[in-house]
Every structure is written in C-alpha cells, then in structure tokens.
Design a protein around this motif. Structure first.
Motif, PDB file in Angstrom:
ATOM      1  N   PRO A  12      17.726 -22.928 -49.312  1.00  0.00           N
ATOM      2  CA  PRO A  12      16.294 -22.779 -49.013  1.00  0.00           C
ATOM      3  C   PRO A  12      15.994 -22.799 -47.526  1.00  0.00           C
ATOM      4  O   PRO A  12      15.144 -22.033 -47.055  1.00  0.00           O
ATOM      5  N   PHE A  13      16.715 -23.608 -46.779  1.00  0.00           N
ATOM      6  CA  PHE A  13      16.461 -23.691 -45.343  1.00  0.00           C
ATOM      7  C   PHE A  13      16.784 -22.378 -44.662  1.00  0.00           C
ATOM      8  O   PHE A  13      16.040 -21.884 -43.814  1.00  0.00           O
ATOM      9  N   ILE A  14      17.922 -21.774 -45.077  1.00  0.00           N
ATOM     10  CA  ILE A  14      18.305 -20.494 -44.479  1.00  0.00           C
ATOM     11  C   ILE A  14      17.289 -19.430 -44.861  1.00  0.00           C
ATOM     12  O   ILE A  14      16.916 -18.577 -44.040  1.00  0.00           O
ATOM     13  N   ALA A  15      16.803 -19.501 -46.115  1.00  0.00           N
ATOM     14  CA  ALA A  15      15.787 -18.536 -46.539  1.00  0.00           C
ATOM     15  C   ALA A  15      14.535 -18.660 -45.675  1.00  0.00           C
ATOM     16  O   ALA A  15      13.945 -17.661 -45.258  1.00  0.00           O
ATOM     17  N   CYS A  16      14.141 -19.921 -45.378  1.00  0.00           N
ATOM     18  CA  CYS A  16      12.974 -20.131 -44.509  1.00  0.00           C
ATOM     19  C   CYS A  16      13.202 -19.524 -43.148  1.00  0.00           C
ATOM     20  O   CYS A  16      12.326 -18.845 -42.598  1.00  0.00           O
TER      21      CYS A  16
END
Lengths: 146, 112, 497
Positions: free
Chosen positions: B3-7
């Motif tokens: 999720p962090f990379i997606a953000c």
C-alpha cells in the motif's frame, strides 16, 4: 436568462434541502459523540444552501446579499471559535482549555463542556465559508466587483 | 509495504500531471491526486488488522481501535486541500477571463 | 502569553471583514493596530526570554507534551517572531497609502493578518503537523496576496507561484506522514528523541530529501527559484517585503533548520554529505542569482534575484555548520529581512511617485525624494556588506566560519560575490538616484507620510542592527545559534530533562 433549473429539480430540491440542512445540524450537534463534527456538518449545511442556489437560480442583487451574509457569518464563526478558546484562557487555564469538562452525563448530547460549542462555531465558519466560495466561483462576475 | 508503494506511485502520478500537462484544469486534478495519495498514506499508517473505528459508543470499551490521530490529520489536510483547490480554480477562472485559454504554454506574458 | 502571537492576528483577520462594513477606514486602523501590538509582543518576548521570566513551553488546552499540542518559545523562535513582526508593521503602515489604487482593502488586510498569523504560528509551533498547517495558512494567504491586483500578469505569476509552492507543501506533508509512521509521534521534541536514538536509517534520508526539496521551494533556493522573481514583480510592495524579508526565511530557512538541526539532530560530523549538499546549493544560489541580477533592467526584478542570492548566503552558513557560520546565517536572516524589506518598500515608493520601474527611464531622484533615496542607499549598503552595517557582520561571520572549517573556496566566493552585490545595487543607486538628473522631471514629489515613516523605521532598524551589533549578537543571535548547534537542548527543554 430563465432562472433556475427544471421543475423536477426544483421539486426534489424543495423536499431534500430542508432535510440536508437538518442532517447537517444533527451532525454538528452530535460531533462530540459520533463521527462527523463541525467540518462535516458545515459542509452539509453549505450543500443545502448551494442546492437551493443552483436549483432556483438568482439575480445579481440577491447573490450580493447572500455573499455579504455568508461572509459575515464566516467571520462570526471564526471569532466565536477564538472566543471559546479565549474563554479558557481568561478563566485562568490554557488557551482552548475545556471550561466544564465534567458537566453532564458522558455519551449524551449535553456533555463534553465547550467542545460542542466549538463544533457549532466551526460549522458556522465552514458552512458560510464554503457557500461563499461557491458564490465567488460561480458568480465571480457579481461578487468580485466588490 | 505494497500500500505504501501504491501511495507513492499515486503521488508521482499527480506530480507527472502537474509537470507535464499543459491544461490548467489537468494540473489542478494532479494536485488533487497528490493530496489523495498523502491522505491515503495517512490512513494506511493508522490501520491495524482487526481493530475497529475509534469511536467511543459506550463506557468501558476494550476492543482495539485503529490509530485515530492520522484520521484527524487527514481531515485537516482535506480542509487545506479544499482551500487550495478552491483558490486554484478561482485562479483558473480569472486566468481564463484574461487569456481566453487554459493552455499554460500560451499564458506567457511575463518574461524570464 | 504565547498563543496571543497567533490569536491577535487571527482576531484581526476575522474582525476586519465585519468592521469594514461599518466604515471602510477601520480596516486600516485594525490592521495597523494589530501590527503595532505584535511588535510590542515580540520585543517583550525577547526581553522576557533574556530575563528568564517567560514560560518557554505552552501546552494548548492544558494537554501536556508529548500528547498535546505545544507552542515552544526558545531563542530561535524569538528571533524569527521578532523579524516577522518588525517587518510586518512597517509593511502594514506602508499599505495604508499603497492600497489607494485598489478596491476591497479589507480583503487585503484580512489576508495580510492571516499571513502574519501563519508566520508566527510556524515559528511557535512545537508540533510537526501544526507547523505544516501554519505553513499552509501563510502560503495560501501569500498566493492570494501576490495575485491581489488581478491583472493578467499578476494572475499568471500567482498561479505559477501557487503551483510550485503547493508541490513544496505536499512534499512537506508527505515527509510529515512518513516521520509519523516512523516515530509514532508528532511532537517535534519527542520525535527528536526517537530519531536520535535510532540513528540515520534509509527512511530518514528519504524524509530529509523530500523535506529539503519542499523547503527549498519555499525558500526559493536556486534550482527552485523561478517563482520568486515573477511573484515579486506582480505582488503589492508590502507583500514583496514580507515575502522576501520574512516569508521565505520563516517557511524555508527556519522550518528547515528546525527540522534538520533539532528534530534529526544532524551536525556536520554526523552527516557531512548533507551539509556539503547545502554548501553546494548555497554557492549555486549566490553565484547564479548574482549573475542574473546584474543584467536586469527592472529594479524590482533585480531585487528579487538579489534575494535568491542572499538566501544562498544563509544556506551556505547553515551548510558550513560550525558555530560562527550559524551565527552568521542567523544574523543574515535578521539583517536581510530588515534591509530587503526596506529596499522593496523604497523601490515601490519610487515607482509610486514616478510611475516607472525601468532603471533606464529614471535619474536624479535624490533631489526630489531625499528620504526615500537615502533609505534606499543605506539599505543597499547594508545589503552588500559595507561596514558598519548589519550585512557586513553577517557576511563576516559566515566567512569566518568557512575559514574556521577550512573551506577556503566558499569563503572566497562569499567575499567576492558580496562585492558584486554592491556592484549591482550601486548601479541602481547611481542611475536612479544621483546621475542623469536631466531624466527627472521636477514634478516628482516625496512620498506621503505613512510611507516615509515605514521607510525610516526600517532604516533605523538596519542601522541599529549594524551599529549595535554587539547587544544584538548577545541577546538575540548567539542564544539562537546555541539552539541549533547543540541539537539535544531542544528536546530536553520541551519535554523537561
């Protein structure tokens, strides 16, 4: 320019706008108990006004008055919030201190001291401010002339 | 971690729109994307598996809450985002009134 | 006491729209009153801090740190609050006569009050996210103020400024989010404890990089400077004075040095790469912006490029990172704020009376506008580091620091380009004020009284900081430099022990 939108939109607006406004008030007043609060409720209240404005249209004069009113209300809301903060300060505590944190039954409407009051002030600020933004964007021809 | 990379990807997508798009409205949309990316990041930071929303509905609750602080921060940053978006749209409208275009390559009356 | 720095301008911002409906002149009255009160608070704050009678940490709503939101008033904050309000009041005074050409003065004053509240808030906030919120308050107010005239060029530069500034703000917000994820706290002192216990991880480098880019945009450092000349060209002069004098220093220099030195606790020995990067960026700003400034024909744009180069000196001083260089950087914050504010106001006073900004169209104004001209001359001399003005001491300390750190090239560049600054400012002084008297029509008159009072106030401050550099150094700058050079004191002061 014919004023406002079609009869369908206007009738639905008549039904919905009041409820939106009431729901906004509910969200504001229960801000210290349930999700929501001054900002969310204020947005809902502004939405009710914006809906009416869009559906029924207006003329320059009316628009000017609405803008004046919302701008005054916005300032009053801001001042109200500062006054609540200062009340804690003047009562000898820190700025924004809660004056009566223990008054009332927890988890009921009348509780949490000055927090509901602050919510109301924020709702005034946000609702009037958002409506003023809408007017300024939608009717900059009238409003920006000062 | 995903999720962090997606953000971050969403953030970079917004930055891409701001840097490379020529239409003012698309630039403003790029800003909204960047804001949402950061807000989403905040929401992920506060997330906890199996925890409930941080609202006290009765006294003496013992369940785990998700971290309520990032949610308050997201709310604040949404308010700020509202203000910036409104100001940018106001700029866009006034610029359109003066230049009759949304294309930033044609809005170049200043030198240097 | 501490929240009043924020409450008073906020009250002003909300009262002005209401009161100006009763009588239009009340906007001027309330605005200037707030400015004067804030100057009083700032001076009292410095004195009280020196006397030790001011509580340095103020817990909002009675919630103690690290849980609650705190305001922190240490020596560095005192310096920043002092320059904010010392430049803010003359700018407000200048505005009373400047706004004659615009309608809607209450909007201007309201935004100006929000700008002051935001700047004071950034300086006082002891909480990372609150600092971001105040940065945004000040920034949004400044975007609107830059485009206040709503002519085509003003809107264009305002939009350009807003796009760059918002990218910077969002990068700062992103790094605040990651700092929170890393440390699980927002209180800057608490964050400092966690970060300094954990050492420098790859994540902290990433956060430092995004912060550096974000703050560099805010302080208009060289690769990100392009918004500043345009914004200055179209902003009203008091706003230019605030932007150049205060805004970029509070939002850029102060916020960055607070984060780098006090939160991350970096020193030159811990992270030499980062400090070398700062030195490089500072030198780039000094050299490139000075060279760009020489060729400008418009004296406001010239001043804007000179701001970029002077910010380079500040960043150079911070990057050198030893005690004297930091003293020099902070002294330069102080002296540049006052002198650049003075120069912008004086040049606007010339533009107001003559109606042009081209250096080539002006000449011999000294005879007709003595007060404006001499304040311009004194400001220029201070800016370019002629003894005994304030700018001389700040640059001297930076060079001393550089020599002490055995960085001879930066020292030489700083010295040489200080002379170049004198060169391009003398070009303006000579052409506009003294020679070419034939270009000057005798109809040009001296500016009206409020403008002159504002100019004289700032000139007096510039002179006082130079001639009385010893007390200024002892009371204001040295304690502030100690806050930065001893990284752990901040966390200890806020959290107690």
């Amino acid at each position: 320019m014919s004023r406002g939108m079609t009869v369908i939109v206007q009738s639905v607006t008549r039904l919905v706008a009041g409820m939106l406004f009431l729901f906004g008030c509910y969200i504001v007043l229960h801000g210290h108990l349930t999700p929501g609060g001054g900002f969310a409720g204020g947005v809902l209240i502004a939405a009710a006004f914006i809906l009416v404005s869009l559906a029924f249209g207006s003329v320059e004069n009316v628009e000017q008055h609405r803008y004046t009113f919302s701008s005054v209300f916005e300032s009053l809301g801001g001042l109200g919030f500062l006054a609540i903060g200062l009340a804690g300060y003047l009562a000898g505590h820190q700025f924004l201190s809660n004056l009566w944190p223990k008054v009332g039954e927890p988890l009921t409407l009348f509780s949490a001291g000055t927090i509901p009051l602050a919510n109301i002030a924020i709702a005034m600020k946000v609702g009037a401010g958002l409506f003023a933004i809408f007017l300024a964007l939608g009717a900059s021809r009238f409003v920006m002339k000062d | 971690m995903v999720p962090f990379i997606a953000c971050l990807l969403l953030f970079l997508l917004g930055l891409y729109a701001i840097v490379l798009k020529r239409n003012i409205i698309k630039i403003i949309i790029g800003f909204s994307l960047m804001e949402y990316a950061v807000n989403l990041l905040f929401a992920f930071i506060g997330f906890k598996q199996g925890a409930i929303a941080p609202i006290i509905t009765r006294l003496g609750m013992t369940q785990d809450f998700v971290d309520p602080l990032p949610q308050a921060l997201v709310l604040t940053s949404i308010v700020i985002g509202l203000a910036t978006t409104a100001l940018m749209l106001a700029f866009a409208m006034r610029i359109y009134e003066k230049y009759h275009t949304f294309d930033i390559t044609e809005i170049r009356r200043l030198r240097g | 006491m501490l929240p009043l720095f924020i409450i008073v301008p906020l009250c002003g911002a909300f009262l002005i729209p209401l009161l100006s409906r009763l009588w239009k002149g009340l906007a001027d009255v309330v605005g200037n009153l707030v400015g004067a009160v804030l100057v009083g608070f700032a001076v009292y704050g410095v004195a009280a801090l020196a006397g030790g009678s001011l509580p340095a940490v103020y817990a909002m709503g009675g919630w103690m740190p690290p849980v609650g939101i705190v305001l922190v008033y240490d020596s560095l904050t005192a310096l920043v609050v002092l320059i904010t309000n010392l430049v803010g009041f003359p700018a407000l005074l200048f505005s009373t006569r400047y706004l004659d050409q615009y309608t809607g003065r209450w909007k201007y004053y309201s935004l100006f009050m929000l700008l002051l509240a935001g700047l004071n808030g950034v300086a006082l906030s002891g909480d990372m996210f609150n600092m971001f919120v105040f940065i945004e308050i000040a920034a949004i107010a400044s975007y609107a103020l830059v485009a206040f005239g709503t002519r085509a060029e003003e809107l264009e530069s305002g939009f350009k400024y807003m796009v760059m500034g918002e990218v910077g703000s969002l990068l700062i917000l992103l790094s605040v989010a990651m700092l929170y994820a890393h440390t699980s706290t927002l209180n800057m002192a608490d964050m400092a404890r966690v970060l300094q216990a954990g050492g420098l991880t790859p994540l902290s480098w990433f956060v430092l990089a995004t912060m550096l880019v974000g703050f560099s945009i805010k302080m208009a450092m060289m690769p990100f400077h392009s918004w500043l000349p345009d914004a200055h060209l179209s902003a009203p002069a008091p706003v230019s004075a605030m932007l150049s004098g205060v805004f970029i220093k509070v939002l850029g220099v102060y916020a960055m040095s607070r984060v780098v030195f006090n939160v991350f606790g970096l020193t030159r020995s811990v992270a030499p790469q980062f400090f070398n990067l700062l030195v490089g960026l500072g030198l780039l700003s000094i050299i490139a912006a000075s060279l760009l400034a020489i060729n400008q024909k418009d004296y406001k744009r010239l001043l804007a490029y000179s701001t970029v180069s002077q910010v380079g000196y500040i960043v150079l001083g911070l990057g050198i990172g030893n005690y004297w260089a930091i003293v020099g950087a902070l002294f330069h914050v102080l002296s540049h704020a006052v002198t650049k504010g003075l120069l912008f106001l004086a040049s606007r006073s010339i533009e107001r009376q003559t109606g042009t900004r081209e250096i080539g169209n002006l000449g011999g104004l000294e005879r007709n506008m003595p007060v404006t001209s001499w304040s311009y001359v004194l400001g220029s001399l201070s800016m370019s580091g002629v003894p005994p003005f304030a700018g001389f001491f700040s640059k001297l300390f930076i060079i001393v620091g550089a020599v002490e750190a055995r960085m001879y090239w930066p020292a030489i560049v700083a010295g040489l380009f200080s002379v170049l600054t004198l060169g391009y400012l003398l070009k303006v002084i000579n052409n506009v004020l003294f020679v070419n008297r034939d270009r000057n029509s005798s109809l040009v008159r001296e500016a009206p009284a409020p403008i002159l009072v504002a100019l004289v106030m700032l000139t007096a401050l510039a002179l006082a900081f130079g001639l009385g550099f010893r007390p200024v150094l002892d009371w204001i700058v040295n304690p502030a430099a100690k806050v930065l050079t001893i990284p752990l004191t901040y966390a200890q002061m806020v959290l107690g022990g």
